[in-house]
Design a protein around this motif. Sequence first.
Motif, PDB file in Angstrom:
ATOM      1  N   LYS A 147       0.972  -1.252   0.022  1.00 44.78           N
ATOM      2  CA  LYS A 147       0.100   0.110  -0.021  1.00 44.78           C
ATOM      3  C   LYS A 147       0.861   1.214  -0.108  1.00 44.78           C
ATOM      4  CE  LYS A 147      -3.605  -2.168   2.599  1.00 44.78           C
ATOM      5  NZ  LYS A 147      -4.497  -2.222   3.839  1.00 44.78           N
ATOM      6  N   PHE A 148       2.239   0.978  -0.501  1.00 44.16           N
ATOM      7  CA  PHE A 148       3.115   2.066  -0.273  1.00 44.16           C
ATOM      8  C   PHE A 148       2.499   3.530  -1.090  1.00 44.16           C
ATOM      9  CE2 PHE A 148       7.059   4.650  -1.175  1.00 44.16           C
ATOM     10  CZ  PHE A 148       7.308   4.748   0.189  1.00 44.16           C
ATOM     11  N   LEU A 149       2.075   3.340  -2.374  1.00 44.37           N
ATOM     12  CA  LEU A 149       1.493   4.456  -3.097  1.00 44.37           C
ATOM     13  C   LEU A 149       0.484   5.206  -2.236  1.00 44.37           C
ATOM     14  CD1 LEU A 149       1.503   3.094  -6.689  1.00 44.37           C
ATOM     15  CD2 LEU A 149       3.049   4.780  -5.645  1.00 44.37           C
ATOM     16  N   THR A 150      -0.437   4.501  -1.427  1.00 43.44           N
ATOM     17  CA  THR A 150      -1.538   4.922  -0.629  1.00 43.44           C
ATOM     18  C   THR A 150      -0.831   5.990   0.453  1.00 43.44           C
ATOM     19  OG1 THR A 150      -3.124   3.576  -1.394  1.00 43.44           O
ATOM     20  CG2 THR A 150      -3.688   4.823   0.279  1.00 43.44           C
ATOM     21  N   LEU A 151       0.065   5.106   1.205  1.00 38.73           N
ATOM     22  CA  LEU A 151       0.663   5.679   2.387  1.00 38.73           C
ATOM     23  C   LEU A 151       1.373   6.959   1.880  1.00 38.73           C
ATOM     24  CD1 LEU A 151       1.749   5.642   5.101  1.00 38.73           C
ATOM     25  CD2 LEU A 151       3.636   4.020   4.216  1.00 38.73           C
ATOM     26  N   LYS A 152       2.004   6.968   0.777  1.00 38.26           N
ATOM     27  CA  LYS A 152       2.956   7.954   0.284  1.00 38.26           C
ATOM     28  C   LYS A 152       2.007   9.156  -0.115  1.00 38.26           C
ATOM     29  CE  LYS A 152       5.935   8.984  -3.601  1.00 38.26           C
ATOM     30  NZ  LYS A 152       6.605   8.361  -4.779  1.00 38.26           N
ATOM     31  N   GLY A 153       0.784   8.981  -0.757  1.00 43.05           N
ATOM     32  CA  GLY A 153       0.215  10.175  -0.945  1.00 43.05           C
ATOM     33  C   GLY A 153      -0.518  10.535   0.445  1.00 43.05           C
ATOM     34  N   GLU A 154      -0.814  10.092   1.631  1.00 45.39           N
ATOM     35  CA  GLU A 154      -1.247  10.562   2.628  1.00 45.39           C
ATOM     36  C   GLU A 154      -0.181  11.382   3.390  1.00 45.39           C
ATOM     37  OE1 GLU A 154      -3.721   8.570   5.332  1.00 45.39           O
ATOM     38  OE2 GLU A 154      -4.932   7.128   3.796  1.00 45.39           O
ATOM     39  N   LEU A 155       1.029  10.843   3.329  1.00 43.80           N
ATOM     40  CA  LEU A 155       2.261  11.541   4.174  1.00 43.80           C
ATOM     41  C   LEU A 155       2.276  12.636   3.145  1.00 43.80           C
ATOM     42  CD1 LEU A 155       4.856   8.471   4.603  1.00 43.80           C
ATOM     43  CD2 LEU A 155       3.290   9.611   6.216  1.00 43.80           C
ATOM     44  N   LYS A 156       2.290  12.874   1.885  1.00 39.86           N
ATOM     45  CA  LYS A 156       2.584  14.200   1.279  1.00 39.86           C
ATOM     46  C   LYS A 156       1.451  15.178   1.573  1.00 39.86           C
ATOM     47  CE  LYS A 156       5.081  12.771  -2.847  1.00 39.86           C
ATOM     48  NZ  LYS A 156       5.188  12.966  -4.556  1.00 39.86           N
ATOM     49  N   ASN A 157       0.568  14.770   2.110  1.00 41.41           N
ATOM     50  CA  ASN A 157      -0.663  15.835   2.581  1.00 41.41           C
ATOM     51  C   ASN A 157      -0.430  16.462   3.748  1.00 41.41           C
ATOM     52  OD1 ASN A 157      -2.069  15.326   0.251  1.00 41.41           O
ATOM     53  ND2 ASN A 157      -3.385  13.581   1.129  1.00 41.41           N
ATOM     54  N   ILE A 158       0.712  15.920   4.474  1.00 39.08           N
ATOM     55  CA  ILE A 158       1.033  16.375   5.808  1.00 39.08           C
ATOM     56  C   ILE A 158       1.711  17.930   5.438  1.00 39.08           C
ATOM     57  CG2 ILE A 158       2.599  15.907   7.874  1.00 39.08           C
ATOM     58  CD1 ILE A 158       1.922  13.189   7.939  1.00 39.08           C
ATOM     59  N   ASP A 159       1.212  19.077   6.208  1.00 32.61           N
ATOM     60  CA  ASP A 159       1.892  20.117   5.912  1.00 32.61           C
ATOM     61  C   ASP A 159       3.287  20.165   6.511  1.00 32.61           C
ATOM     62  OD1 ASP A 159       2.289  22.710   5.273  1.00 32.61           O
ATOM     63  OD2 ASP A 159       1.482  23.414   7.554  1.00 32.61           O
ATOM     64  N   GLY A 160       4.355  20.402   5.703  1.00 29.35           N
ATOM     65  CA  GLY A 160       5.773  20.324   6.179  1.00 29.35           C
ATOM     66  C   GLY A 160       6.500  19.250   5.549  1.00 29.35           C
ATOM     67  N   VAL A 161       5.774  18.285   4.884  1.00 29.02           N
ATOM     68  CA  VAL A 161       6.394  17.017   4.130  1.00 29.02           C
ATOM     69  C   VAL A 161       6.482  17.461   2.757  1.00 29.02           C
ATOM     70  CG1 VAL A 161       6.084  14.486   3.375  1.00 29.02           C
ATOM     71  CG2 VAL A 161       5.657  15.446   5.807  1.00 29.02           C
ATOM     72  N   LYS A 162       7.743  17.556   2.252  1.00 25.80           N
ATOM     73  CA  LYS A 162       8.038  18.077   0.908  1.00 25.80           C
ATOM     74  C   LYS A 162       8.058  16.774  -0.120  1.00 25.80           C
ATOM     75  CE  LYS A 162      10.555  22.101   2.498  1.00 25.80           C
ATOM     76  NZ  LYS A 162      11.969  22.699   2.607  1.00 25.80           N
ATOM     77  N   ASN A 163       8.662  15.803   0.315  1.00 24.98           N
ATOM     78  CA  ASN A 163       8.730  14.590  -0.709  1.00 24.98           C
ATOM     79  C   ASN A 163       8.632  13.259  -0.006  1.00 24.98           C
ATOM     80  OD1 ASN A 163       8.788  13.270  -3.002  1.00 24.98           O
ATOM     81  ND2 ASN A 163      10.327  14.728  -4.014  1.00 24.98           N
ATOM     82  N   VAL A 164       8.433  12.400  -0.431  1.00 22.88           N
ATOM     83  CA  VAL A 164       8.500  10.831   0.030  1.00 22.88           C
ATOM     84  C   VAL A 164       8.898   9.808  -1.122  1.00 22.88           C
ATOM     85  CG1 VAL A 164       7.210   8.963   1.138  1.00 22.88           C
ATOM     86  CG2 VAL A 164       6.170  11.539   1.638  1.00 22.88           C
ATOM     87  N   ALA A 165       9.774   9.057  -0.747  1.00 20.51           N
ATOM     88  CA  ALA A 165      10.364   8.071  -1.843  1.00 20.51           C
ATOM     89  C   ALA A 165      10.422   6.790  -1.000  1.00 20.51           C
ATOM     90  CB  ALA A 165      11.544   8.533  -2.501  1.00 20.51           C
ATOM     91  N   GLY A 166      10.505   5.643  -1.800  1.00 23.85           N
ATOM     92  CA  GLY A 166      10.681   4.275  -0.978  1.00 23.85           C
ATOM     93  C   GLY A 166      12.022   3.858  -1.809  1.00 23.85           C
ATOM     94  N   CYS A 167      12.706   3.089  -1.107  1.00 24.90           N
ATOM     95  CA  CYS A 167      13.908   2.535  -1.695  1.00 24.90           C
ATOM     96  C   CYS A 167      14.367   1.104  -0.717  1.00 24.90           C
ATOM     97  CB  CYS A 167      15.190   3.427  -1.518  1.00 24.90           C
ATOM     98  SG  CYS A 167      15.445   3.909  -0.150  1.00 24.90           S
ATOM     99  N   SER A 168      14.965   0.165  -1.605  1.00 20.82           N
ATOM    100  CA  SER A 168      15.572  -1.007  -0.705  1.00 20.82           C
ATOM    101  C   SER A 168      16.698  -0.752   0.351  1.00 20.82           C
ATOM    102  CB  SER A 168      15.835  -2.093  -2.171  1.00 20.82           C
ATOM    103  OG  SER A 168      17.014  -1.620  -2.865  1.00 20.82           O
ATOM    104  N   ASN A 169      17.558   0.234  -0.284  1.00 19.68           N
ATOM    105  CA  ASN A 169      19.071   0.472   0.442  1.00 19.68           C
ATOM    106  C   ASN A 169      19.033   2.128   0.610  1.00 19.68           C
ATOM    107  OD1 ASN A 169      19.326  -1.817  -1.096  1.00 19.68           O
ATOM    108  ND2 ASN A 169      20.483  -2.468   0.536  1.00 19.68           N
ATOM    109  N   VAL A 170      19.739   2.235   1.875  1.00 19.39           N
ATOM    110  CA  VAL A 170      19.866   3.709   2.174  1.00 19.39           C
ATOM    111  C   VAL A 170      21.395   4.098   1.877  1.00 19.39           C
ATOM    112  CG1 VAL A 170      20.041   5.470   3.798  1.00 19.39           C
ATOM    113  CG2 VAL A 170      17.997   3.835   3.874  1.00 19.39           C
ATOM    114  N   PRO A 171      21.861   5.086   1.263  1.00 16.95           N
ATOM    115  CA  PRO A 171      23.332   5.643   1.161  1.00 16.95           C
ATOM    116  C   PRO A 171      23.871   5.400   2.460  1.00 16.95           C
ATOM    117  CG  PRO A 171      21.746   6.836  -0.381  1.00 16.95           C
ATOM    118  CD  PRO A 171      20.940   6.030   0.483  1.00 16.95           C
ATOM    119  N   GLY A 172      25.161   4.907   2.449  1.00 13.53           N
ATOM    120  CA  GLY A 172      25.895   4.877   3.397  1.00 13.53           C
ATOM    121  C   GLY A 172      25.461   3.333   4.290  1.00 13.53           C
ATOM    122  N   LYS A 173      24.826   2.471   3.696  1.00 12.94           N
ATOM    123  CA  LYS A 173      24.552   1.076   4.103  1.00 12.94           C
ATOM    124  C   LYS A 173      25.224   0.374   3.072  1.00 12.94           C
ATOM    125  CE  LYS A 173      22.597   2.030   8.011  1.00 12.94           C
ATOM    126  NZ  LYS A 173      23.500   1.903   9.348  1.00 12.94           N
TER     127      LYS A 173
END
Length: 806
Positions: A489-515
């Motif tokens: 349900k990530f796309l739906t979750l992502k949309g709701e997170l973007k609706n929060i005032d102050g959230v500029k962007n949301v993205a999903g990934c398998s790994n995080v730089p630095g790991k």
Amino acid sequence: MIQNNIKIAWRNISKNPVTAAINILGLSLGFASVVLILLFIRDELSYDQFHQHKDDIYRISWFSENPQTRTPHPMAQGLVRDFPEVESAVSITPIWGPGLTRRIFSIANPQNALKYDEKAILGVDSTFFDVFSFNLLKGNPKKVLRNVGGILISDQMAKKYFRDEDPLGKQLSINDNQFLAQVEGVFEKVPENSHFHFDFLVSYVTLKSIEDENSQFHTWHDFGHFNYIKLHPKTSPLALENKLMAWAAQFVGWDRDDLERLSKAQEGFKLQPLTDIHLKSNIRWELEANGHMGYVYIMSIAAIFILVMACVNFMNLSLGKSLDRVKEIGIRKASGASKTELIRQFLVESMLISVISLVIAGLMLEVGSSWLSGLFGKQLSLNYLEQPDLVIYFLAIFIFTGLVPGLYPAIYLSSLSLSGILRGKFGSGPRGQTIIKFLVVFQFTLALMLISGSIIIFSQLQFFQDKPLGFQKEHLLVIPVKSDEIRNKFLTLKGELKNIDGVKNVAGCSNVPGKQYNQHAAFLNEDPQNRIDISDWLVDVDIIDALKLQIIAGRGFSLDFATDSMASFVINQKAVESFGLENPVGTPITWELDEKYIEGKIIGIVQDFHFQSLHEPVRPILMTIRQDFNHAIVNIGHKNVTEIISKIEDVWTSFDHQHEFEYTFFDETIDQQYRAENNLGKAVNGFAVLAVMLACLGLLGIAKLSFAKKIKQIGIRKVMGAQPLGLIVLLIRDYSKLVIIAIFTGIPLCWLVMKNWLQNFEYRVAINPITFLVTGAFLLLVTWLTLGYLTYKTAKVNPADTLKDE
């Protein structure tokens, strides 16, 4: 007799409280520092030493231009089967999520509603306890790990989930009853000085029972496991290592040409001694971050230098104060005291000062233990009852510092002739002066090395913080994705997170730089023989915008193109270089993912960015859209952070009812890569300050002795018309020369040491000569300030008071 010596020693210490306090303070600081360094070194060298057959246990790793710890699962038991010199073996692996990030499980005790998120879980062979000597408190090591659904837990987890109940035979629920595991045993908490840690052990029997039938994970085709072997005693590991490639070829499918090519490239399986892993192995896919042998060497040298400096100061201050005791020595000699009696008296005094200093050093360590542990980034225990070697350290330091530095002043003072004392003629002679000058040069050489070294380390750390990494790291939250419910349900979750005032962007990934990143092969469709190793990054469409990666050719991912979600790739400049492409956009390539061949086209090129530590060079990376996310990256800006995070948590927990909500700040994740260097920098800074203090104390003691001998010379020069300023320059000149010699001695030594240290980093600062000039000027200034009052006092002396005794 000794009792009388102690009384006299205490009387002499009490008569000179300032000198005694300076002496004791210098020794106490030196002792505390040395003991602290010894604790650190002992801890680093103790890793994996607790295993009963530690010297016969080896890890099989793959060495190449990009070496890694992971090898095929069947290797372990295959070696036991085919090589009589292998007594036993075990294969282990963490439970991976997508992108080979450790999967997080929700584990609960269904009887008491206790539920926690856990990821310190290892899958292991049933032979685990045949190789390793981890202590199994409950359960039979020969019977556990052989049943589907069985699990072993640590004693801490037993307390956490079952309180005071016996956990054997009871069940744990995994991910809200998706799987039930029965506790078959309880093991003691894994020692801190193990190169890997775990709270739960699950047998491969269980993992294979729930594995996809098409999975290659447990076959020879997947280099995905950590294999350890235990050899029979007196077996040559090198002889076995030389047989590995030819033996493995029959299972992996290598022919003679492949073996020749690998041999020529010096690629192949190697055996790493278990006890070498923590300090001598920092290759890809280490189970945990390891230490570094170079840092142990640096700290060992620092311990030796600081102890010697403390002892030199002790000796110099004793000599400096000896002038006040010349008449005492003369009276003793006139009264019939032997040289042996005088030596004993002075040694008792030095031993008494050493005892007092050791007690104060012990108090310093106790009071500052938490701060000192933070200095090295680990908990350094000071339990004297459970660690008798601590007492041995203190006794050894006591004997060394009580005898060695006290012996020279004792011999020197007891050797003064009675006639020389009565005539006022005494001194250490040319040879003694040479030794003293050498000690001054030695102390200030070390001080220069430590100060300059700390500046260079700080510059390198500052370089890490300031160097553009090719992506944004500030104002980003990293939230672990723990369940398939979130992924689906990530796309739906992502949309709701973007609706929060102050959230500029949301993205999903398998790994995080630095790991760490998973890695597979890829090749051009027109040239399938030339494969390159390329790191995988499974992402969603907004990852490039969220991290502000720079597109330099083609385009990024877009929802406007249906093919982007199936077979489109974005690669970095290093991948373009490795493929040898001039016009990469639109080029068809094949990505080899777990024995699946995924064909697609390159749609864009991103500027190289440091998705791994700056210890490593930038390597090829391939980005493709997949729903297999382990992390959500949320850009929240820098205002109202607490309020925004609270709203994010509310939205997130409404999607995931199984797991706890967690987050970290992205820049903190990046900075953790350089924790060892930060700790080293703090330690070297502290020792640099200590070195300057000790050097100045020693210089003060030597100068006091030297100036006292020149007192009549100064008186004669004043009678002849010499001015105080000229006399001050005369007195300070010789010591300035010694410090300058120390500067020019220390510069090449420090340059060599720090150049070797900087080789650990693929990206590093250049050593700036100004660093040494500034340090040298600082040491000269400190020398003049240290001697300032003493030289002024000596230069102002009244000639009538100094010449009338002649």
